[in-house]
Design a protein around this motif. Sequence first.
Motif, short mmCIF file in Angstrom:
data_model
loop_
_atom_site.label_atom_id
_atom_site.label_comp_id
_atom_site.label_asym_id
_atom_site.label_seq_id
_atom_site.Cartn_x
_atom_site.Cartn_y
_atom_site.Cartn_z
N LEU A 133 0.64 -1.24 0.37
CA LEU A 133 0.23 0.01 -0.41
C LEU A 133 0.64 1.48 -0.06
O LEU A 133 1.87 1.23 0.28
CB LEU A 133 -0.73 -0.36 1.04
CG LEU A 133 -0.36 0.78 2.88
CD1 LEU A 133 -1.55 0.11 3.19
CD2 LEU A 133 0.52 -0.71 3.07
N PRO A 134 -0.23 2.62 -0.67
CA PRO A 134 0.82 3.52 -0.78
C PRO A 134 1.24 4.57 0.68
O PRO A 134 0.34 3.75 1.83
CB PRO A 134 0.62 4.53 -0.83
CG PRO A 134 -0.80 3.64 -1.89
CD PRO A 134 -1.18 2.28 -0.77
N ILE A 155 0.69 1.24 -6.70
CA ILE A 155 1.26 -0.23 -8.11
C ILE A 155 0.51 -1.17 -7.28
O ILE A 155 0.51 -2.10 -9.13
CB ILE A 155 2.30 -0.77 -7.15
CG1 ILE A 155 3.15 0.86 -6.83
CG2 ILE A 155 3.72 -1.39 -7.99
CD1 ILE A 155 5.21 0.82 -6.76
N ASN A 156 -0.53 -1.56 -6.79
CA ASN A 156 -1.39 -2.69 -7.64
C ASN A 156 -1.61 -2.71 -8.60
O ASN A 156 -2.11 -3.82 -8.81
CB ASN A 156 -2.03 -3.20 -5.68
CG ASN A 156 -1.71 -3.48 -4.29
OD1 ASN A 156 -0.72 -3.56 -4.96
ND2 ASN A 156 -2.12 -3.47 -3.31
N ALA A 157 -2.51 -1.39 -8.80
CA ALA A 157 -3.24 -1.40 -10.07
C ALA A 157 -2.82 -1.64 -10.98
O ALA A 157 -3.24 -1.73 -12.47
CB ALA A 157 -3.86 0.21 -10.09
N ALA A 158 -1.24 -1.24 -10.81
CA ALA A 158 -0.32 -1.50 -12.02
C ALA A 158 0.50 -2.53 -12.27
O ALA A 158 1.19 -2.62 -13.10
CB ALA A 158 0.51 -0.24 -12.33
N CYS A 212 7.45 5.17 -8.09
CA CYS A 212 7.23 5.23 -7.42
C CYS A 212 8.33 6.65 -7.14
O CYS A 212 10.05 5.74 -6.56
CB CYS A 212 6.80 5.17 -6.20
SG CYS A 212 5.45 4.79 -5.75
N PRO A 213 9.07 6.79 -7.90
CA PRO A 213 9.97 7.54 -8.23
C PRO A 213 11.19 8.44 -6.82
O PRO A 213 12.25 8.86 -6.88
CB PRO A 213 9.79 8.91 -9.19
CG PRO A 213 8.42 8.63 -9.85
CD PRO A 213 7.94 8.27 -8.25
#
Length: 241
Positions: A133-134, A155-158, A212-213
């Motif tokens: 999770l974020p 990130i889970n969505a991608a 997430c840079p």
Amino acid sequence: MNTRVVLCLTLAVLLYGGNAITISFKNNCQFTVWPATLNGGSSPALSTTGFELTSGASRSVDVPSPWSGRFWARTGCSGGAGNFHCDTADCGSGQVECNGKGGATPATLAEITVAPNGGQDFYDVSNVDGFNLPISMAAQGGTGDCKESSCKANINAACLNDLKVTGSDGSVIACKSACVAFNKPEYCCSGEYNDPNKCKPSTYSQFFSTQCPQAYSYAYDDLKGTFTCNGGPNYAITFCP
């Protein structure tokens, strides 16, 4: 006061600096999370090693200086004492408190090394162990750069197909790093690749870096993943910022 007690207190001050900072946790997710804490090396365990945080709730924990350790959030938790377990980042203690156990991968981590006497702290958000999770981690006060470290993307969505972790309903609940998924030295920066000159970004770590840079995408991502702050600031960790 007993001489032995005085000596113990004096040693404690010398070892841990006699100062403390506060780390606050805020759950901005639409669901309950169960944050966990784990001390590193010789650092002492904190007053809590795991707790429940409902959507919108906050809680603070005092951290001595110096101190090093990590924080993460567990999701999909259920069960009572002795049978407590979570869908992601479970620490395997069977309880809400992790009691010195780390979280299962994949898990998004917030890591910090608190310096003694207001020196330079180091902190980061890491996807080296994957993502569940974020998270963001922000210094409150302090001097120097003191920038926010974060992984705010879902990130889970991608998540790439070969990195996905799915729940009982088939939805993606976590995203593995390449090291967690394949356990190869070139992805884990282990063995002959335990060298920043040999362990380079992979297609998988670049995927995390694009999402997430500001977060660590692999073990030697120090140049963009490490943040610093001086002056003994407090810190705010937000889940789903």
